[in-house]
Design an enzyme around this catalytic site. Structure first.
Site, PDB file in Angstrom:
ATOM      1  N   ARG A 268    -110.801  61.833  40.136  1.00  0.00           N
ATOM      2  CA  ARG A 268    -111.726  62.146  41.206  1.00  0.00           C
ATOM      3  C   ARG A 268    -112.643  61.169  41.501  1.00  0.00           C
ATOM      4  O   ARG A 268    -112.517  61.058  43.243  1.00  0.00           O
ATOM      5  CB  ARG A 268    -112.973  63.087  40.770  1.00  0.00           C
ATOM      6  CG  ARG A 268    -113.022  63.983  42.417  1.00  0.00           C
ATOM      7  CD  ARG A 268    -114.294  65.813  42.105  1.00  0.00           C
ATOM      8  NE  ARG A 268    -112.284  66.583  42.056  1.00  0.00           N
ATOM      9  CZ  ARG A 268    -112.495  66.885  42.910  1.00  0.00           C
ATOM     10  NH1 ARG A 268    -113.563  67.241  43.870  1.00  0.00           N
ATOM     11  NH2 ARG A 268    -111.354  68.126  42.988  1.00  0.00           N
TER      12      ARG A 268
ATOM     13  N   GLU B 213    -120.404  71.524  45.719  1.00  0.00           N
ATOM     14  CA  GLU B 213    -120.841  69.517  45.628  1.00  0.00           C
ATOM     15  C   GLU B 213    -120.862  68.639  46.601  1.00  0.00           C
ATOM     16  O   GLU B 213    -121.184  68.368  46.933  1.00  0.00           O
ATOM     17  CB  GLU B 213    -119.117  69.345  44.692  1.00  0.00           C
ATOM     18  CG  GLU B 213    -119.262  69.773  43.545  1.00  0.00           C
ATOM     19  CD  GLU B 213    -118.066  69.217  42.480  1.00  0.00           C
ATOM     20  OE1 GLU B 213    -116.738  69.899  42.930  1.00  0.00           O
ATOM     21  OE2 GLU B 213    -118.158  68.746  42.043  1.00  0.00           O
TER      22      GLU B 213
HETATM   23  N1  MTE Z   1    -126.057  74.943  42.406  1.00  0.00           N
HETATM   24  C1  MTE Z   1    -126.623  75.790  41.465  1.00  0.00           C
HETATM   25  N2  MTE Z   1    -127.773  76.717  41.764  1.00  0.00           N
HETATM   26  N3  MTE Z   1    -126.550  75.527  40.104  1.00  0.00           N
HETATM   27  C2  MTE Z   1    -125.757  74.767  39.433  1.00  0.00           C
HETATM   28  O1  MTE Z   1    -125.668  74.864  38.294  1.00  0.00           O
HETATM   29  N4  MTE Z   1    -123.506  73.507  39.935  1.00  0.00           N
HETATM   30  C3  MTE Z   1    -122.604  73.281  41.369  1.00  0.00           C
HETATM   31  C4  MTE Z   1    -122.876  74.173  42.445  1.00  0.00           C
HETATM   32  N5  MTE Z   1    -123.903  74.086  43.231  1.00  0.00           N
HETATM   33  C5  MTE Z   1    -124.991  74.535  40.176  1.00  0.00           C
HETATM   34  C6  MTE Z   1    -124.825  74.561  41.757  1.00  0.00           C
HETATM   35  C7  MTE Z   1    -121.175  72.743  40.746  1.00  0.00           C
HETATM   36  S1  MTE Z   1    -121.346  71.175  39.620  1.00  0.00           S
HETATM   37  C8  MTE Z   1    -120.166  73.253  41.424  1.00  0.00           C
HETATM   38  S2  MTE Z   1    -118.477  72.603  40.455  1.00  0.00           S
HETATM   39  C9  MTE Z   1    -119.963  74.239  41.760  1.00  0.00           C
HETATM   40  O2  MTE Z   1    -121.340  74.509  42.015  1.00  0.00           O
HETATM   41  C10 MTE Z   1    -119.692  75.460  41.290  1.00  0.00           C
HETATM   42  O3  MTE Z   1    -119.737  76.575  41.938  1.00  0.00           O
HETATM   43  P1  MTE Z   1    -118.741  77.253  42.933  1.00  0.00           P
HETATM   44  O4  MTE Z   1    -117.537  76.839  42.746  1.00  0.00           O
HETATM   45  O5  MTE Z   1    -118.948  78.710  43.388  1.00  0.00           O
HETATM   46  O6  MTE Z   1    -119.380  76.518  44.383  1.00  0.00           O
HETATM   47 MO1  MOS Z   2    -119.197  71.097  38.746  1.00  0.00          MO
HETATM   48  S1  MOS Z   2    -119.466  68.703  38.303  1.00  0.00           S
HETATM   49  O1  MOS Z   2    -117.745  70.235  39.790  1.00  0.00           O
HETATM   50  O2  MOS Z   2    -119.192  71.797  37.482  1.00  0.00           O
END
Ligand code: MTE
Ligand code: MOS
Length: 791
Positions: A324, A734
């Site tokens: 990535r 992200e």
């Molecule tokens: N937001 C909160 N509040 N807590 C989390 O642990 N993880 C992040 C992001 N936002 C996270 C977060 C990460 S690393 C990812 S990959 C995505 O949320 C995963 O969720 P989604 O695919 O539903 O966006």
């Molecule tokens: Mo998020 S680092 O892809 O869990």
């Protein structure tokens, strides 16, 4: 004929519940303490055993003997788990390099055995009675040491296009540099937690704070030596994951499950903060060196780089993280001739893993660093040089994917420049700096382009289960996990939209592997894209069955049936029946009211050997403008103002998305400016020890470090583009983390302002107050720029 399931994914029906600004589905429970997390479950259960790890404090050592006989006789102790107890495979990874009960210690603090006792304190005391003798072995702690020793792991990747060497040789301007980018502790509020129980038939049930229940299930089954159908994993919710529970939950779930199987009693395993920080993987650091060739106008002609990720003691997800990084080294810029090598160093540290952005942040920083330095060298404005390098429509990335909607970036850029008053403030900052000797300000603008999809095409699939009960109420289940990001809220909105019922009609049940199998981790920001597609599909399968029933009630054709906000009508008729009436009629007509939905992202392919392909379904974009003020005596700084503009397409849930943009940005700022992971790199007894083991030594961003003015907006395009994603939305989890790079660039500009104009300043990462102080001090003293990196 399928009147409903043939609807395009991105088409938003009338009366959609998506796009409504609703609060997080469990916000009330979160703030009142009603929300249950995994560790809230043991106290609602009886006969529970508690697990405590034996950690070994050596960076690298062979275990010569492990004597648990005394420990077993300690009060309250029921069982001590060691390698001999594993009925299946003694490994919690997929590659065989992660023994659950190791014979060799690979990092300082590694867990090698677990005690199960009636209370946590009794378990803790018993671990102290385990006699262990070890022989210390040579260790490698830093990435540089690993590079020098040639100690790598996993595949080495090369992303190449054109002839970078020739282009470099012929370029009018050449610059080179390097940077060490520090890692980051996830610091999810809820530490790793699992609670395993066993039923009368030997079925194992693991409640686990995991981003990847199916993977946790597979690993636990492998360790137990049983088929997957004997293990069920449920994730109620997580108190944050941020990538740290993508694979890191598995070992602890496996220990709890093993304990439950061997004792027949429920086993609770929850790490305390120090255990979590010393035993689990983090964002790995990156060491990068690069060379670039540019023309007189600042266009990048040639780009060569080597990125080395600190993978820690096992492979885990590091090759994917590097992949990535390579696929995001271009960020928003066209790179005609590229040669980038990515590799993973093996060090004696916790095994580094996924963390929001997953390598992309490191890749982008290298290039933003390059442009920041090129701007000074060529005397082109920082804003100007970035803009000149943006992708033009039709251009392709180094992995040869056409950059869809490339024209959107300059539009967003100009828009944010205007709303943030960028030009005028640039002049004001210069004016301010001219009149202040000991305080300087810096202003910067940076872009983000982030590819959405898992790099491995097979992971881009999801399932859902939708049940409609006889009273018309709806229960949905999907394969994604909730970690605070609002996925469940969005899925409720998607289900209500797809079915055409009010949001309050739909309820969501916790993620479980016996409801939806073979799911991918909720990560790569794909949660709502993938599970949204699956939920919609399940709903529409049921609607296709309901359409003839409704048609009969209304006297229209099945394809003329329309359901909006719980009212069932038809084209060309005034007649209407309620959703409840339709469901009751369908039930009486013996129509099935449940369905499993499925979604896979079409059009993806990626050859990991040639590094070419259509890696991503689409790109998410954002722009950030940050202004900082730096104190020349201490390097301390404040963020005076931050403006963010982020593209989430047609937002599924605007309030959630705003929260994600804000949260990701602040987490990124923490990583780049405050959070400073330190390991003992000395040759003393503490070699390899994580020195920052608690919030007392590891500084997280808090309210007081928020920008004084923080303007966050979702970008609304005049012509919303159809990227073929669920209801026209875009992933948000992200991408906005990398908007924080603007703060780093603003700090660089402020530090440079302490020296003569045109001065180049190198900033380490994290740019802590101390680091900023030394950078500005060098600028002030006109000291030569130190070479931060040597190869
Ligand atoms: N937001 C909160 N509040 N807590 C989390 O642990 N993880 C992040 C992001 N936002 C996270 C977060 C990460 S690393 C990812 S990959 C995505 O949320 C995963 O969720 P989604 O695919 O539903 O966006
Ligand atoms: Mo998020 S680092 O892809 O869990």
């Amino acid at each position: 004929m399928n009147p409903f399931s043939s609807r395009p994914l991105a088409e938003i029906p009338d009366g959609a519940a998506t796009g409504l600004s609703v609060p997080h589905e469990a916000a009330w429970e979160h703030v009142t303490g009603k929300a249950l997390y995994t560790d809230d479950l043991p106290c609602r259960s009886s006969n529970v055993l508690y697990a405590w790890p034996l950690q070994v404090y050596a960076a690298h050592a062979r275990i010569d003997s492990l004597d648990t006989s005394t420990a077993k006789t300690m009060p309250g102790v029921v069982r001590v788990l060691t390698a001999e107890d594993v009925p299946g495979i003694n490994d919690y990874g997929d590659l065989g390099d992660e023994p659950l009960f190791p014979e060799e210690v690979q990092y300082h603090g590694q867990h090698v055995a677990w005690v199960l006792a009636e209370s946590l304190e009794e378990a803790r005391l018993a671990t102290e009675a385990i006699k262990i003798s070890i022989t210390e072995l040579p260790s490698i702690i830093t990435t540089q040491e690993a590079i020098a020793a040639g100690q790598f792991q996993g595949p080495r990747a090369t992303l190449a296009r054109g002839d970078a060497d020739a282009a470099l040789a012929n370029a009018p301007h050449r610059i080179s540099g390097g940077i060490d980018i520090q890692g980051q502790e996830h610091f999810y509020l809820e530490t790793q937690a699992s609670f395993a129980t066993i039923d009368e038939s030997g079925q194992v049930f693991i409640q686990c704070s995991t981003q990847a229940p199916s993977h946790t299930q597979e690993v636990a089954a492998r360790v137990l030596g049983v088929p997957s159908n004997q293990v069920t994993v449920q994730c109620l919710r997580m108190g944050g994951g941020f990538g740290g529970k993508e694979t890191n939950a598995n070992a602890f779930a496996a220990v709890a499950a093993l304990g439950a199987v061997l004792t027949g009693r429920p086993v609770s395993l929850r790490l305390n903060r120090t255990q979590d920080m010393t035993m689990t993987g983090k964002r790995g650091g990156f060491h990068a060196s690069w060379e670039a060739g540019l023309d007189d106008d600042g266009h990048i002609l040639a780009y060569k780089a080597v990125l080395t990720a600190d993978g820690g003691c096992s492979v885990d997800l590091s090759p994917a993280v590097v992949s990535r990084a390579l696929c995001h080294i271009d960020n928003a810029y066209y790179l005609p001739n590229v040669h980038v090598v990515g590799q993973v160093a093996r060090t004696n540290k916790t095994s580094h893993t996924a963390f929001r952005g997953f390598g992309a942040p490191a890749g982008m920083i290298v290039t933003e660093d390059l442009l920041g330095q090129a701007a000074t060298k060529l005397g082109i404005g920082e804003e100007e040089i970035r803009r000149r390098n943006f992708y033009a429509p039709g251009q392709t990335t180094p992995y040869e994917q056409v950059v869809s909607h490339a024209a959107r970036m300059p539009v967003m850029w100009e828009k944010l420049k205007k709303t943030s008053d960028y030009e005028a403030r640039l002049r004001q900052v210069a004016e301010f700096n001219a009149h202040h000797e000991h305080i300087k300000r810096g202003l910067a603008i940076t872009p983000v382009k982030f590819g959405v999809s898992f790099n491995k095409p097979f992971l881009n699939q999801a399932g859902a289960l939708v049940l409609i009960y006889r009273d018309g109420s709806v229960l949905i289940n999907h394969g994604g996990t909730e970690m605070g990001q609002g996925l469940h809220t969005k899925m409720l909105q998607v289900a209500a939209t797809a079915l055409g019922v009010p949001l309050r009609r739909v309820r969501l049940a916790p993620t479980r592997t016996d409801k939806v199998p073979n799911t991918s981790a909720t990560s790569a920001s794909t949660g709502s894209d993938l599970n949204g597609g699956a939920v919609k599909n399940a709903c529409e399968i049921i609607l296709d069955r309901l359409a003839p029933v409704a048609a009969g009630l209304l006297g229209v054709n099945a394809n003329e049936v329309r359901i909006t906000d719980g009212a069932v009508g038809g084209l060309g008729t005034d007649k209407s029946v309620s959703w409840a009436e339709l469901i009751e009629t369908a039930y009486l007509q013996r129509v099935s009211l449940s369905a499993a939905g499925y979604y896979r992202t079409e059009g993806l392919f990626f050859d990991s050997k040639t590094y070419k392909g259509n890696a991503f379904k689409y790109y998410a974009r954002g722009v950030a403008v940050a202004e900082v003020e730096v104190d020349g005596y201490t390097g301390a700084y404040t963020m005076r103002r931050v403006d963010l503009l982020h593209d989430v397409g047609c937002s599924l849930s605007p309030l959630i998305d705003l929260g994600q943009v804000e949260g990701a940005f602040v987490q990124g700022v923490g990583w780049l400016t405050q959070e400073d992971l330190r390991w003992d790199t000395s040759d003393g007894a503490g070699r390899g020890k994580l020195l920052t083991q608690a919030a007392s030594t590891y500084k997280l961003p808090s309210f007081s470090e928020l920008p004084q003015a923080f303007n966050v907006n979702l970008y609304v395009d005049e012509h919303p583009s159809d990227d073929g994603s669920i209801y026209g939305s875009k992933a948000v989890g992200e991408p906005p983390l990398m908007l924080s790079i603007a703060v780093r660039e603003a700090l660089r500009a402020a530090a440079a302002a302490f020296g003569d104009a045109g001065r180049q300043v190198e900033l380490p990462s994290p740019a802590t107050a101390e680091a900023v102080y030394w950078a500005l001090d060098r600028a002030r003293r006109q000291a030569p720029t130190p070479v931060l990196v040597t190869d």
